[in-house]
Design an enzyme around this catalytic site. Sequence first.
Site, mmCIF file in Angstrom:
data_model
loop_
_atom_site.group_PDB
_atom_site.id
_atom_site.type_symbol
_atom_site.label_atom_id
_atom_site.label_comp_id
_atom_site.label_asym_id
_atom_site.label_seq_id
_atom_site.Cartn_x
_atom_site.Cartn_y
_atom_site.Cartn_z
ATOM 1 C CG HIS A 1 -36.772 -111.892 40.067
ATOM 2 N ND1 HIS A 1 -36.542 -113.178 39.660
ATOM 3 C CD2 HIS A 1 -37.821 -111.460 39.338
ATOM 4 C CE1 HIS A 1 -37.410 -113.515 38.731
ATOM 5 N NE2 HIS A 1 -38.206 -112.491 38.523
ATOM 6 C CG ASP B 1 -34.333 -115.285 41.236
ATOM 7 O OD1 ASP B 1 -34.674 -114.515 42.154
ATOM 8 O OD2 ASP B 1 -34.775 -115.194 40.073
ATOM 9 C CB SER C 1 -40.958 -114.254 37.672
ATOM 10 O OG SER C 1 -40.231 -113.820 36.557
#
Length: 513
Positions: free
Chosen positions: A139, A181, A254
């Site tokens: 993402h 992801d 992230s």
Amino acid sequence: MPPSFFSRAHTQQWPRHLICQMTALILVSTTVLLAQQPPAPKPTEPTPAAKIAGDKSAQEKPQPKPDESAAAGAALMQINNALEGLAAKVSPAVVQILVTGYGPLHEENRSVTALIVRQHAVGSGVMVDPNGYIMTNAHVVEGAQRIRVALPLPNDNGRSIAAGKRRIFEARLLGTHKETDLALLKIEEKDLPTLALLTQQRPRVGQLVFAIGSPEGLQNSVTMGVVSAVARQADPDKPLTYIQTDAPINPGNSGGPLVDMNGSVLGLNTFILSQGGGSEGLGFAIPARIVDFVYQSLRKYGHVHRVEIGAVAQEITPTLADGLQLSQHWGVIIADVKPDGPAAAAGLQIQDIVVSADDRRIETLPQLSSALYLHRLDQVLQLEVLRGDQKKTLYIPALEHRDHMDQLFDAADPEQNLVPRLGILATELTSELRSQIGTMRIPSGVVVLGRAADLILPDTGLQTGDVIHALNTTSITDMATLRAAVLRLKTGDPVVMQVERSDGLTYLSFEME
């Protein structure tokens, strides 16, 4: 006796032998009297009463404490030095990812026409190979048209860095895996510091951990916490489980690593649960074993191939167990076995309860999915099942699960499917593909099979599965019209492509290189 004890006059009146007898008698009497007196206490030994009184007095008076400040300070300094050393060891291998793409401008007034604007995002990544291979979250780079990687300066110690001193490299996206992801990037640099993925040891609840990344764009921020839980399933419909930690994680973390006290990567930080958007002590990381598996697959194939055995499993509920009269009210049960699959050939049956897979105990469906993910294709799957009240061990040959898009990519012919100036492999949208893709807004177009890593020229933002419907003002209906439209473009020309994805239509824009 002293000479004055008797006067001279008396001695002249008594006979000598009588005087001697009287003297001896006095000496004996004196000795007897002295013997009858209690002995005088020794000055060095107090009496029992005095000793008790002295003890009480000593208890009432505050006793001096030993000086422990030096030892405590030394212990704290050792802890401090260890934490500083860990941060210095790990930080050089954690990078900042700078992403540029296009997206809609959010307007409060919905009557205003939507505007497409250039957007910037910041994430983190971890160097897993000294030749410039970087793992991050999918993402973070989703929809990116340009990806750059900022390396930390040696010995910056968290100080602010002048913009001109930053080491920034253009990065290529080698592959993504949306199910986990995860994404793999590559920069052209060698002899880079790396971190090891801890795949052999499992994290432990209460284990001290550190999260490193770029929260809110603040590169190489270090936070500390513990492992709050392991094998946390965030989505009941997805088998992936996460490591939960209370180490503060915020947007921008992230893709950054969650490391242990040895500096090894336990997982990749991926999301938080928050009401206000910031850290509330509920952070989640993808386990290192999954990261390593996806990394190896993306680096070798460009996409992830996983194992299948030709069977369908589901979790046991108390109602299901009562209805089927199972021997236990928990675990994983086989719901279907394909007649022509390897599981059927090995003897697996419907209603078998899975006990273990490759010596990994199976109690939940995510555990079975994880065991299949991590199983090697060149090995036979060892499955232990409970059938009635008997345990059986089955050996099932593993097959490679590949979706239709992967099969098309592997079967693609560069002469027919390659579009060099876009750096993609594509194919025409046939009726078979259209049925697999599902309902489409526009029934014609060209499907992107994948990106050719060695031929990536412009940062197009195209992803596997995208359907190209138009290029600038030209409607794209087949490979011939796409190639003709691309050939008319010159270096520096603006390019806008209308593409359709699972979430609808979108525009991708870039300049031709």
